[in-house]
Structures are given as C-alpha cells and as structure tokens.
Motif scaffolding. Structure first.
Motif, short mmCIF file in Angstrom:
data_model
loop_
_atom_site.label_atom_id
_atom_site.label_comp_id
_atom_site.label_asym_id
_atom_site.label_seq_id
_atom_site.Cartn_x
_atom_site.Cartn_y
_atom_site.Cartn_z
N SER A 50 14.84 -12.34 -22.47
CA SER A 50 14.41 -11.35 -21.50
C SER A 50 13.59 -12.04 -20.42
O SER A 50 13.16 -13.17 -20.58
N TYR A 63 17.49 -11.19 -15.75
CA TYR A 63 18.12 -10.19 -16.62
C TYR A 63 17.47 -8.83 -16.40
O TYR A 63 16.26 -8.67 -16.53
N LYS A 101 18.35 -6.21 -18.25
CA LYS A 101 18.20 -5.80 -19.65
C LYS A 101 18.16 -7.08 -20.47
O LYS A 101 18.66 -8.11 -20.04
N PRO A 102 17.62 -7.01 -21.68
CA PRO A 102 17.64 -8.22 -22.53
C PRO A 102 19.08 -8.69 -22.76
O PRO A 102 20.02 -7.90 -22.83
N TYR A 103 19.23 -9.99 -22.88
CA TYR A 103 20.52 -10.61 -23.11
C TYR A 103 20.58 -11.02 -24.58
O TYR A 103 19.70 -11.72 -25.07
N GLN A 149 11.19 -16.72 -18.56
CA GLN A 149 12.04 -16.03 -19.53
C GLN A 149 11.42 -16.15 -20.91
O GLN A 149 10.69 -17.10 -21.20
#
Length: 152
Positions: A17, A21, A23-25, A39
């Motif tokens: 996150s 991004y 949204k979280p990946y 990150q």
C-alpha cells in the motif's frame, strides 16, 4: 524495510500500500518491488487453520443438555481477490492465533444455535445433516470476513 523485491511462499500473501496504489495491491504467493518510505509491505498467512469447536452443556429442542465437539478447517482465501481484500481489511496485522479465535467463536455460536433447534436423536442419527447445517450457516458469515470453511 529495505529496497527491492520481496517474496513470499504459496502459503502467504504480500500486501503493498502507499504511493502508486489507489487500493492495496495483493500478491498471493509471489514477489513484488517495494519503494521504501513511500510504500508499505504487510503479510497475511494463507495457511489452513484447524479449529476445535466445543459446545458444552447446550440444551437441545427437547431441553436435554448435551456436549458436542466439532473440528473445522478454515483459511484466508488467497485465490479470490475480493475475499483476500476483505480478510486483509479485517485481519491485517493480526497473527494466526487471533484469526483462529474469531473464526472459532463464529463457528461455536452457529454450532450452539443449530444444536438448540435439533433433538438429540436428530443430532446423533444424522450427523451429516448437523455438520452440513453448521457448515452452510457459518460459511456465509465467515465469507464476509474473507475466510473460507474448507471442512467441518
């Protein structure tokens, strides 16, 4: 946290996150490049968890107290992106023991409720029906937490 690539085994998911991004990946069982300071990298376990569900002295429909012990296998579902996102929202930063406790309490509550609606004879003679009822009812609640019931 250092520079570069981070990897995890097939029994774990990486959650990145921060910058780049919206949204979280999620990376279930793989690798990802993480930029330090901008990150964040977290991990969530995808291991199967065995739960012993004990319900002592539960009164059946006829008012007879019985004790039932069940065994359930549950896991955070890494192959379904929506369920993984839900599980991360609920459990990220918690260890397996805490996840097990939430799942166990949910299963125990449903097991008690179903026992209260059946007679001793129904529970004893048709164990598959009892097991199926607990599995179906508890599965719907646990799916909303990102956990799937593998077996009960």
């Amino acid at each position: 946290m250092g520079w570069g690539f981070y990897t995890c085994g097939p029994n774990e998911a990486l959650v990145v996150s921060g910058c780049c991004y919206n949204k979280p990946y999620f990376v279930p069982g793989g690798r990802v490049f993480v930029l330090p300071l901008i990150q964040r990298l977290d991990r969530i376990s995808l291991n199967i968890m065995t739960l012993i569900i004990e319900s002592p002295r539960i009164y059946t429909r006829n008012g007879v107290p019985i004790t039932v012990t069940g065994v359930a296998q549950v896991k955070v579902q890494g192959s379904n992106p929506e369920m993984l996102a839900t599980a991360c929202e609920q459990f990220l930063g918690k260890d397996e023991r805490e996840i097990q406790e939430v799942a166990k309490e949910t299963l125990e509550g449903h097991q008690r409720a179903i026992m209260g609606n059946m007679t001793v004879e129904e529970i004893y003679k048709d164990r598959k029906l009892f097991s199926k009822c607990v599995f179906e009812v508890a599965s719907s609640d646990l799916v909303n937490m990102g956990i799937s019931v593998v077996s009960y």
